[in-house]
Design a protein around this motif. Sequence first.
Motif, PDB file in Angstrom:
ATOM      1  N   LEU A 115      20.085  -2.559 -37.875  1.00 53.95           N
ATOM      2  CA  LEU A 115      19.986  -3.138 -36.529  1.00 53.95           C
ATOM      3  C   LEU A 115      19.120  -2.207 -35.696  1.00 53.95           C
ATOM      4  O   LEU A 115      19.553  -1.142 -35.262  1.00 53.95           O
ATOM      5  N   LYS A 116      17.881  -2.571 -35.489  1.00 52.56           N
ATOM      6  CA  LYS A 116      16.918  -1.750 -34.785  1.00 52.56           C
ATOM      7  C   LYS A 116      16.818  -2.215 -33.335  1.00 52.56           C
ATOM      8  O   LYS A 116      16.545  -3.390 -33.081  1.00 52.56           O
ATOM      9  N   VAL A 117      17.028  -1.314 -32.386  1.00 48.87           N
ATOM     10  CA  VAL A 117      17.114  -1.693 -30.976  1.00 48.87           C
ATOM     11  C   VAL A 117      16.128  -0.872 -30.154  1.00 48.87           C
ATOM     12  O   VAL A 117      16.117   0.367 -30.234  1.00 48.87           O
ATOM     13  N   VAL A 118      15.300  -1.542 -29.355  1.00 47.05           N
ATOM     14  CA  VAL A 118      14.447  -0.869 -28.388  1.00 47.05           C
ATOM     15  C   VAL A 118      14.715  -1.493 -27.024  1.00 47.05           C
ATOM     16  O   VAL A 118      14.740  -2.712 -26.881  1.00 47.05           O
ATOM     17  N   VAL A 119      14.963  -0.645 -26.021  1.00 50.70           N
ATOM     18  CA  VAL A 119      15.296  -1.107 -24.671  1.00 50.70           C
ATOM     19  C   VAL A 119      14.237  -0.568 -23.714  1.00 50.70           C
ATOM     20  O   VAL A 119      13.952   0.635 -23.706  1.00 50.70           O
ATOM     21  N   CYS A 120      13.671  -1.463 -22.913  1.00 48.55           N
ATOM     22  CA  CYS A 120      12.577  -1.086 -22.019  1.00 48.55           C
ATOM     23  C   CYS A 120      12.809  -1.637 -20.620  1.00 48.55           C
ATOM     24  O   CYS A 120      13.479  -2.659 -20.433  1.00 48.55           O
ATOM     25  N   SER A 121      12.237  -0.965 -19.649  1.00 49.05           N
ATOM     26  CA  SER A 121      12.013  -1.536 -18.331  1.00 49.05           C
ATOM     27  C   SER A 121      10.503  -1.752 -18.195  1.00 49.05           C
ATOM     28  O   SER A 121       9.741  -1.442 -19.108  1.00 49.05           O
ATOM     29  N   LEU A 122      10.072  -2.296 -17.064  1.00 52.84           N
ATOM     30  CA  LEU A 122       8.652  -2.565 -16.852  1.00 52.84           C
ATOM     31  C   LEU A 122       8.130  -1.766 -15.673  1.00 52.84           C
ATOM     32  O   LEU A 122       8.850  -1.560 -14.684  1.00 52.84           O
ATOM     33  N   VAL A 123       6.880  -1.338 -15.758  1.00 53.67           N
ATOM     34  CA  VAL A 123       6.297  -0.518 -14.704  1.00 53.67           C
ATOM     35  C   VAL A 123       4.909  -1.035 -14.337  1.00 53.67           C
ATOM     36  O   VAL A 123       4.152  -1.496 -15.198  1.00 53.67           O
ATOM     37  N   SER A 124       4.601  -0.986 -13.056  1.00 57.96           N
ATOM     38  CA  SER A 124       3.267  -1.277 -12.559  1.00 57.96           C
ATOM     39  C   SER A 124       2.673   0.012 -12.006  1.00 57.96           C
ATOM     40  O   SER A 124       3.388   0.828 -11.411  1.00 57.96           O
ATOM     41  N   SER A 125       1.382   0.200 -12.204  1.00 60.30           N
ATOM     42  CA  SER A 125       0.738   1.418 -11.717  1.00 60.30           C
ATOM     43  C   SER A 125      -0.485   1.066 -10.886  1.00 60.30           C
ATOM     44  O   SER A 125      -1.099   0.010 -11.053  1.00 60.30           O
ATOM     45  N   GLY A 126      -0.819   1.950  -9.991  1.00 58.92           N
ATOM     46  CA  GLY A 126      -1.993   1.769  -9.153  1.00 58.92           C
ATOM     47  C   GLY A 126      -2.537   3.115  -8.720  1.00 58.92           C
ATOM     48  O   GLY A 126      -2.043   4.169  -9.139  1.00 58.92           O
ATOM     49  N   VAL A 127      -3.549   3.076  -7.883  1.00 59.15           N
ATOM     50  CA  VAL A 127      -4.157   4.308  -7.383  1.00 59.15           C
ATOM     51  C   VAL A 127      -4.081   4.298  -5.867  1.00 59.15           C
ATOM     52  O   VAL A 127      -4.482   3.330  -5.212  1.00 59.15           O
ATOM     53  N   GLU A 128      -3.530   5.342  -5.310  1.00 55.63           N
ATOM     54  CA  GLU A 128      -3.444   5.489  -3.854  1.00 55.63           C
ATOM     55  C   GLU A 128      -4.531   6.480  -3.415  1.00 55.63           C
ATOM     56  O   GLU A 128      -4.557   7.626  -3.866  1.00 55.63           O
ATOM     57  N   VAL A 129      -5.404   6.023  -2.538  1.00 58.15           N
ATOM     58  CA  VAL A 129      -6.537   6.835  -2.105  1.00 58.15           C
ATOM     59  C   VAL A 129      -6.299   7.318  -0.683  1.00 58.15           C
ATOM     60  O   VAL A 129      -5.927   6.538   0.196  1.00 58.15           O
ATOM     61  N   THR A 130      -6.488   8.601  -0.468  1.00 56.13           N
ATOM     62  CA  THR A 130      -6.404   9.187   0.871  1.00 56.13           C
ATOM     63  C   THR A 130      -7.815   9.333   1.429  1.00 56.13           C
ATOM     64  O   THR A 130      -8.660  10.018   0.842  1.00 56.13           O
TER      65      THR A 130
END
Length: 605
Positions: free
Chosen positions: A454-469
């Motif tokens: 029984l092989k189990v992988v558990v994930c959440s999801l992520v969004s990435s971006g770039v913050e410019v100063t």
Amino acid sequence: MSSTPSIPLVCAPIGLQNRREANGTMPWFVQAAKYPPREGNCVTPLVNGQRAFAAVEAAIRAARHSVDIISWGFDPSMRFVPPNGIRIGQLLRDKAKAGVKVRVLVWKDVLAGFKENTLPGDGLGGSGGGSAGIGSGVGSTAPGNAPGKAGPFNDYGSRPSGRGSAGVVWDDPEAKEFTRKWFKDAPSGLSFRTRNYGRMERIELEWKFIQRNGWTSKTAQRLAFTEAASHHQKMVLVDYEMPEHAVGFVMGHNMHRNYWDTDAHEYYSEDRLYFQPWQDLSSRVRGPVLYDLNDNFSVAWTKAQPLFGSDQPIPASRASLKPEAFAPKAVQQETPTMAQITRTQPLDGDLSINASYHLALASTRRYAYFENQYFRHREIALKLRETNRKLKAAGCKQDIHVFVVTNVPDGAGRMNTYDMLQALGKSSSLPKVQKDQADEDKERPVHASELAGLKVVVCSLVSSGVEVTEPVAYDTGRTDDMGFPIFTMTEPTSRNVFAPIYVHSKLLLVDDVFFTLGSANINERSLFNDTELNIACPSPQLTKGWREHLWRIHTGRVPGEDMKVEFEFWDRTSKSNRADVAGGERPANKLLEFFDDGNPSMRLD
């Protein structure tokens, strides 16, 4: 504890054909359900709000006779097609004025509204919200029931002053005024009702909880389930009286603005009104199951009838329509399939969603894919272990690969999430809880032999971006030869920023053969306590289509057929992405290894 369906390892149902042939089939359908499985349906997956809301709006625009809506939450100022589409409340008003019968039924609980307002702007008794007070927008529809804090993202009205009432906090004053007037002034042909639980119904729910869990266990949870029970279904039914035009929707989406997003899940999105990235699923349905959607709506609508008078009762003519009347149109539209409407309707004794999950997992042979807002019901994990154990005892060498996409829980759900993952051998995903639960875990050990294969992988999801100063001029404190101050510019800087993609989906896929989708989460509330609505469907074409579409979104690649290869990729890339995010680097895709160390300062949000 509650009993769950016991499924034989060898499948029994046999279908005889014209010749002397027999097809063995998995028992996908729940026998002890109010609604039977029906043939000749067409189901269309609607991935994310851009597709789902546009499809619902198109169906409402085309309505000729009736529009029936059930939702947990409803904001009439929402635009289903942003940024400049018509507000859904205005579209419903226009259809009513054109002679279409419009009925909207939404759950409302005054006390719950202070935490998460399902009806911003409706006011006391639907009178329209004022600048402050109950129904004015006090409360939050922020992800995870967070009380008015969504970090850098937009949020619904949640300030004590009520200044976000019936609209978003950022820059939509017209929405506030529109919504308050919508609840006050309904044209003839548009009826709005709310529903909740009476005292005797709450007592019955409490008794059912005690029967499942015993008198002394989970006291706080028992009280929460009793006093905060919700009607959580989401469905739309259009032109039921006209079978050749009738269409329905079984939904995970609520009719709130923060549920709209695209597959891209950009970190910031103007079209998304700067709400948090949001993953959610719904479906459009045609065919005989519309008969069951109508029954579900009609019973709920009639029960919510006002004490005095009646605004648009369900017409008696609907009773003359039979399920088969809806099949020919469905068959013409797309490839037909069998389907069953399942529910959690505890006061009616209908727990067919839970039974559907257990039937499907008992029949799992290759993979199970969960995409769900919550992953918090230990019995589901134990069913997977039981299925795996029986297969191995029967000599099956093939592994079962389990893929999970869910959210890192808030404090309230952490223990139940841990119980679920501990049963699947993933307790190290919550190290702080694992340490605290060490003594209890000794009483419920998980042996390696139980998880072999029984092989189990558990994930959440992520969004990435770039913050410019942007560069900024500042005074150096020095002067030039003429005595004028000397200014200089800072260097522009940029950094990677990250946000969780909130998973609101409620989907199970099994073996590219079967799926179930709707409003039900994998927790005790959804499976036993609150009212829920799902559709269950054994369709290889649709199930594989769901998987390929969703896995492309999450992984950025076209998925293959070999589950071992897919599992290894998910496991490897989700771990690598977590390391990248921790180091401030952008991840390769949206998968993030599930990890909760219990430290709020380490959470992405």
